[in-house]
Design an enzyme around this catalytic site. Structure first.
Site, PDB file in Angstrom:
ATOM      1  N   GLY A  15       0.837  -1.164  -0.021  1.00  0.00           N
ATOM      2  CA  GLY A  15       0.051  -0.106  -0.059  1.00  0.00           C
ATOM      3  C   GLY A  15       0.928   1.033   0.009  1.00  0.00           C
ATOM      4  N   SER A  27       0.535   9.043   2.604  1.00  0.00           N
ATOM      5  CA  SER A  27       1.202  10.384   2.115  1.00  0.00           C
ATOM      6  C   SER A  27       2.621  10.404   2.989  1.00  0.00           C
ATOM      7  CB  SER A  27       0.258  11.381   3.245  1.00  0.00           C
ATOM      8  OG  SER A  27       0.154  11.084   4.371  1.00  0.00           O
ATOM      9  N   GLY A  53       4.731   7.609   2.454  1.00  0.00           N
ATOM     10  CA  GLY A  53       5.593   6.828   1.633  1.00  0.00           C
ATOM     11  C   GLY A  53       5.003   5.638   1.342  1.00  0.00           C
ATOM     12  N   SER A  54       5.490   4.399   1.132  1.00  0.00           N
ATOM     13  CA  SER A  54       4.965   2.920   0.840  1.00  0.00           C
ATOM     14  C   SER A  54       5.148   1.823   1.941  1.00  0.00           C
ATOM     15  CB  SER A  54       5.595   2.835  -0.432  1.00  0.00           C
ATOM     16  OG  SER A  54       5.505   3.742  -1.537  1.00  0.00           O
ATOM     17  N   LYS A  73       7.747  -0.139   6.218  1.00  0.00           N
ATOM     18  CA  LYS A  73       7.281   1.189   5.764  1.00  0.00           C
ATOM     19  C   LYS A  73       8.436   1.919   5.514  1.00  0.00           C
ATOM     20  CE  LYS A  73       3.150   2.790   8.506  1.00  0.00           C
ATOM     21  NZ  LYS A  73       2.710   3.955   9.415  1.00  0.00           N
ATOM     22  N   ASP A  76      -6.058   9.153  14.611  1.00  0.00           N
ATOM     23  CA  ASP A  76      -6.598   8.893  13.426  1.00  0.00           C
ATOM     24  C   ASP A  76      -7.574   7.482  13.180  1.00  0.00           C
ATOM     25  OD1 ASP A  76      -6.931   9.593  10.928  1.00  0.00           O
ATOM     26  OD2 ASP A  76      -4.918   9.354  10.088  1.00  0.00           O
TER      27      ASP A  76
END
Length: 273
Positions: A18, A21, A23-24, A39, A134
């Site tokens: 995935g 915002s 990174g990946s 990550k 979040d």
């Protein structure tokens, strides 16, 4: 599960899991054959967004390295090369709750089981004066055994007994006091509002405030008007969500109190044969 130190002597990057915002996220495979999530963010991006991504990842490392709970994604270590910073996390193979409810309609009992585990994770965080900031289905992962893992702590904040004052989170899941704090600050009840939105999201398969246009949704949120709760939901589910979505933070139950709610105590059906 292995807990690595600063890095893994040898690992290879697997498939992309995935993007966000920051990174990946990839699957990583160690030389011992152990799979984990990786990550990564670029260390070469000099933009404000790039610097923010690095700051968020470093903050996530600092917090996750202190946590030890079955309903919080486990931190396994870090690594760095000339161009990238990496954080190693346990791999939740079923993906996020967002992916789950998009593939299948979730029943009340399934949502209850997930909610109960989210509450255990929040109880642990809030007991340590940490606000996630979040909470939403996209940031909650599920492993192969159906165990829920709170993830994405880039926005999380240790309150240190003082209310958090910065604007963090995702708008439609955000508590009204986050938008309207007027330097008064906010604390752990903000996560309870977001939880109510998340339970509503799981049960309806839609984001909170859907199908309002974003501008109208934000106006309602700014005015302290909660998202609409469908009459099609069960009485227990509606009552649970209503208790979470109280405009005044002091009127919202704590995670510990919500664990005693009938909706959070439903049993999964058993099947024979």
């Amino acid at each position: 599960m292995p807990r690595f130190k600063e890095g893994i002597p040898y690992w290879v990057k697997g498939v992309l899991l995935g993007c966000g915002s920051f990174g990946s996220v990839y699957e990583g495979i160690s030389d011992k054959g152990f799979s984990f999530a990786v990550k990564e963010v670029s260390l070469l991006d000099e933009s404000s967004q790039g610097k923010q991504s690095i700051n968020q990842l470093e903050q996530e490392i600092a917090l996750l390295s202190q946590f030890e709970h079955e309903n919080i994604v486990r931190y396994l270590g870090t690594d760095k090369d000339k161009s990238k910073l990496y954080i190693f996390l346990e791999l939740a193979t079923k993906g996020s709750l967002l992916n789950l409810y998009r593939r299948n309609n979730l029943t009340d009992s399934e949502v209850s089981a997930y909610t109960r585990q989210i509450l255990h994770g929040l109880k642990y965080l809030h007991g340590g004066e940490v606000v996630h900031r979040d909470i939403k289905c996209a940031n909650i992962l599920v492993d192969a055994n159906g165990c829920v893992k709170l993830a994405d702590f880039g926005s999380a904040k240790a309150t240190n007994l003082n209310d958090v004052k910065s604007f963090k989170g995702t708008a439609f899941w955000m508590a009204p006091e986050v938008l309207n704090n007027e330097n008064q600050g906010y604390g752990t009840p903000a996560d309870i509002w977001s939880l109510g939105c998340t339970v509503l999201e799981m049960l309806t398969g839609q984001f909170p405030y859907s199908p309002l246009q974003p501008q109208q949704a934000l106006y309602n949120l700014f005015s302290g008007v909660p998202p609409t709760i469908s009459d099609d939901l069960s009485e227990d589910a509606r009552d649970f969500i209503v208790k979470c979505l109280q405009t005044s933070p002091s009127d919202r139950p704590t995670a510990s109190e919500l664990l005693g709610h009938s909706f959070a105590k439903m049993s999964l059906p058993t099947f024979s044969g």
